[in-house]
Structures are given as structure tokens and as C-alpha cells.
Design a protein around this motif. Structure first.
Motif, mmCIF file in Angstrom:
data_model
loop_
_atom_site.group_PDB
_atom_site.id
_atom_site.type_symbol
_atom_site.label_atom_id
_atom_site.label_comp_id
_atom_site.label_asym_id
_atom_site.label_seq_id
_atom_site.Cartn_x
_atom_site.Cartn_y
_atom_site.Cartn_z
ATOM 1 N N ILE A 46 0.848 -1.194 0.000
ATOM 2 C CA ILE A 46 0.000 0.000 0.000
ATOM 3 C C ILE A 46 0.886 1.247 0.000
ATOM 4 O O ILE A 46 0.653 2.194 -0.757
ATOM 5 C CB ILE A 46 -0.953 0.013 1.206
ATOM 6 N N GLY A 47 1.916 1.236 0.830
ATOM 7 C CA GLY A 47 2.842 2.373 0.879
ATOM 8 C C GLY A 47 3.579 2.578 -0.424
ATOM 9 O O GLY A 47 3.762 3.714 -0.873
ATOM 10 N N ASN A 48 4.003 1.483 -1.044
ATOM 11 C CA ASN A 48 4.687 1.594 -2.337
ATOM 12 C C ASN A 48 3.766 2.177 -3.399
ATOM 13 O O ASN A 48 4.161 3.073 -4.154
ATOM 14 C CB ASN A 48 5.202 0.223 -2.797
ATOM 15 N N LEU A 49 2.538 1.680 -3.452
ATOM 16 C CA LEU A 49 1.588 2.196 -4.437
ATOM 17 C C LEU A 49 1.292 3.669 -4.173
ATOM 18 O O LEU A 49 1.179 4.466 -5.107
ATOM 19 C CB LEU A 49 0.310 1.362 -4.424
ATOM 20 N N ALA A 50 1.201 4.039 -2.907
ATOM 21 C CA ALA A 50 0.996 5.454 -2.566
ATOM 22 C C ALA A 50 2.154 6.306 -3.080
ATOM 23 O O ALA A 50 1.942 7.395 -3.629
ATOM 24 C CB ALA A 50 0.849 5.610 -1.053
ATOM 25 N N LEU A 51 3.364 5.801 -2.937
ATOM 26 C CA LEU A 51 4.542 6.507 -3.438
ATOM 27 C C LEU A 51 4.454 6.704 -4.955
ATOM 28 O O LEU A 51 4.719 7.794 -5.466
ATOM 29 C CB LEU A 51 5.804 5.725 -3.082
ATOM 30 N N TYR A 52 4.066 5.661 -5.661
ATOM 31 C CA TYR A 52 3.933 5.775 -7.118
ATOM 32 C C TYR A 52 2.883 6.827 -7.479
ATOM 33 O O TYR A 52 3.094 7.657 -8.362
ATOM 34 C CB TYR A 52 3.555 4.435 -7.754
ATOM 35 N N HIS A 53 1.741 6.790 -6.767
ATOM 36 C CA HIS A 53 0.691 7.784 -7.030
ATOM 37 C C HIS A 53 1.203 9.198 -6.758
ATOM 38 O O HIS A 53 0.942 10.109 -7.555
ATOM 39 C CB HIS A 53 -0.548 7.493 -6.182
ATOM 40 N N ALA A 54 1.915 9.375 -5.670
ATOM 41 C CA ALA A 54 2.429 10.705 -5.337
ATOM 42 C C ALA A 54 3.360 11.217 -6.427
ATOM 43 O O ALA A 54 3.303 12.387 -6.808
ATOM 44 C CB ALA A 54 3.150 10.670 -3.997
ATOM 45 N N HIS A 55 4.186 10.336 -6.951
ATOM 46 C CA HIS A 55 5.152 10.749 -7.978
ATOM 47 C C HIS A 55 4.528 10.954 -9.347
ATOM 48 O O HIS A 55 5.158 11.553 -10.218
ATOM 49 C CB HIS A 55 6.316 9.761 -8.036
ATOM 50 N N THR A 56 3.303 10.485 -9.539
ATOM 51 C CA THR A 56 2.604 10.784 -10.793
ATOM 52 C C THR A 56 1.755 12.038 -10.663
ATOM 53 O O THR A 56 1.110 12.452 -11.612
ATOM 54 C CB THR A 56 1.693 9.620 -11.243
ATOM 55 N N GLY A 57 1.756 12.613 -9.466
ATOM 56 C CA GLY A 57 0.970 13.822 -9.233
ATOM 57 C C GLY A 57 -0.400 13.551 -8.627
ATOM 58 O O GLY A 57 -1.167 14.476 -8.394
ATOM 59 N N ASP A 58 -0.718 12.296 -8.368
ATOM 60 C CA ASP A 58 -2.002 11.934 -7.767
ATOM 61 C C ASP A 58 -1.868 11.951 -6.249
ATOM 62 O O ASP A 58 -1.847 10.914 -5.595
ATOM 63 C CB ASP A 58 -2.450 10.557 -8.273
ATOM 64 N N ARG A 59 -1.777 13.141 -5.711
ATOM 65 C CA ARG A 59 -1.605 13.284 -4.259
ATOM 66 C C ARG A 59 -2.826 12.770 -3.504
ATOM 67 O O ARG A 59 -2.692 12.161 -2.446
ATOM 68 C CB ARG A 59 -1.319 14.733 -3.908
ATOM 69 N N ALA A 60 -4.010 12.984 -4.052
ATOM 70 C CA ALA A 60 -5.227 12.511 -3.383
ATOM 71 C C ALA A 60 -5.217 10.987 -3.268
ATOM 72 O O ALA A 60 -5.570 10.436 -2.217
ATOM 73 C CB ALA A 60 -6.464 12.987 -4.129
ATOM 74 N N GLY A 61 -4.812 10.306 -4.329
ATOM 75 C CA GLY A 61 -4.719 8.852 -4.284
ATOM 76 C C GLY A 61 -3.672 8.394 -3.291
ATOM 77 O O GLY A 61 -3.877 7.418 -2.554
ATOM 78 N N ALA A 62 -2.555 9.100 -3.245
ATOM 79 C CA ALA A 62 -1.490 8.760 -2.307
ATOM 80 C C ALA A 62 -1.948 8.957 -0.867
ATOM 81 O O ALA A 62 -1.705 8.104 -0.007
ATOM 82 C CB ALA A 62 -0.248 9.597 -2.596
ATOM 83 N N VAL A 63 -2.630 10.056 -0.598
ATOM 84 C CA VAL A 63 -3.130 10.333 0.755
ATOM 85 C C VAL A 63 -4.148 9.274 1.163
ATOM 86 O O VAL A 63 -4.112 8.775 2.295
ATOM 87 C CB VAL A 63 -3.733 11.748 0.843
ATOM 88 N N ARG A 64 -5.026 8.904 0.249
ATOM 89 C CA ARG A 64 -6.037 7.879 0.552
ATOM 90 C C ARG A 64 -5.367 6.565 0.938
ATOM 91 O O ARG A 64 -5.713 5.945 1.946
ATOM 92 C CB ARG A 64 -6.953 7.673 -0.657
ATOM 93 N N LEU A 65 -4.382 6.148 0.145
ATOM 94 C CA LEU A 65 -3.685 4.889 0.413
ATOM 95 C C LEU A 65 -2.887 4.948 1.714
ATOM 96 O O LEU A 65 -2.925 4.013 2.520
ATOM 97 C CB LEU A 65 -2.775 4.530 -0.760
ATOM 98 N N LEU A 66 -2.157 6.022 1.917
ATOM 99 C CA LEU A 66 -1.365 6.135 3.145
ATOM 100 C C LEU A 66 -2.245 6.233 4.382
ATOM 101 O O LEU A 66 -1.885 5.704 5.441
ATOM 102 C CB LEU A 66 -0.414 7.330 3.064
ATOM 103 N N SER A 67 -3.391 6.866 4.264
ATOM 104 C CA SER A 67 -4.325 6.930 5.394
ATOM 105 C C SER A 67 -4.807 5.534 5.756
ATOM 106 O O SER A 67 -4.897 5.169 6.939
ATOM 107 C CB SER A 67 -5.516 7.827 5.056
ATOM 108 N N GLU A 68 -5.102 4.740 4.740
ATOM 109 C CA GLU A 68 -5.514 3.352 4.964
ATOM 110 C C GLU A 68 -4.397 2.550 5.634
ATOM 111 O O GLU A 68 -4.627 1.809 6.590
ATOM 112 C CB GLU A 68 -5.889 2.713 3.631
ATOM 113 N N ALA A 69 -3.181 2.708 5.124
ATOM 114 C CA ALA A 69 -2.041 1.983 5.690
ATOM 115 C C ALA A 69 -1.776 2.416 7.133
ATOM 116 O O ALA A 69 -1.494 1.581 7.990
ATOM 117 C CB ALA A 69 -0.802 2.199 4.828
ATOM 118 N N LEU A 70 -1.881 3.710 7.392
ATOM 119 C CA LEU A 70 -1.630 4.211 8.740
ATOM 120 C C LEU A 70 -2.658 3.667 9.727
ATOM 121 O O LEU A 70 -2.300 3.227 10.831
ATOM 122 C CB LEU A 70 -1.630 5.742 8.758
#
Length: 95
Positions: A46-70
């Protein structure tokens, strides 16, 4: 799962992050099905996928995934575990 994960990391390493996202999502889906939502490997994916989303500019997707992981890491590992703290810091860096 390892091959798809390796491809995702390889694409990320060479700057083709948009190509990493589908492989990261594939790994996560398989891990959820086989290992469950709270397994440490699933949470790492989940964290890795969030990182990929963040680096593509999808911060909302990254935040959603990291919130779930946290949330899962807090439930499974507790607030003071290093993995929980790292996930919290990664999430904070996106806000």
C-alpha cells in the motif's frame, strides 16, 4: 507477485512511474486476496503504491492509500512502531 513488484520498482527507478502504478496495484490486489489487508507485506505494498501515485501527481490517491495503511499499522502494530511512524511521516509530507 514478486515479478510484478519488481517491474513496478524498476519502472519507478528509471522515472517511468506512470508505468509502475498498474503493477503496484496488481501486487496489492493479489496480496489482499492471499495475505489479507493487515499483513505487513500488504501494508508495505500500500505504501509503495501510494509513493507511485504521489510521484505521478495523484496526491489525493497517495493520501487515501497512506491513510488506509496508517490506520491498519496503528491497529496492528501500535502508534510507536517504526513502520507506523514512517507511514505517518510520509502521510504528513503529502498534506
Amino acid at each position: 507477485m514478486r515479478t510484478a513488484g519488481s517491474l513496478a520498482r524498476a519502472y519507478w527507478a528509471v522515472g517511468a512511474v506512470d508505468r509502475a502504478v498498474p503493477f503496484g496495484a496488481q501486487v496489492l490486489a493479489r496480496q489482499r486476496a492471499v495475505l489479507g489487508d493487515d499483513h505487513p507485506d500488504t501494508l508495505t505494498s500500500i505504501g509503495n503504491l501510494a509513493l507511485y501515485h504521489a510521484h505521478t501527481g495523484d496526491r489525493a490517491g497517495a493520501v487515501r492509500l497512506l491513510s488506509e495503511a496508517l490506520e491498519a499499522r496503528r491497529r496492528v502494530l501500535g502508534d510507536e512502531h517504526p513502520a507506523t511512524r514512517a507511514t505517518a511521516a510520509n502521510l504528513e509530507s503529502l498534506r
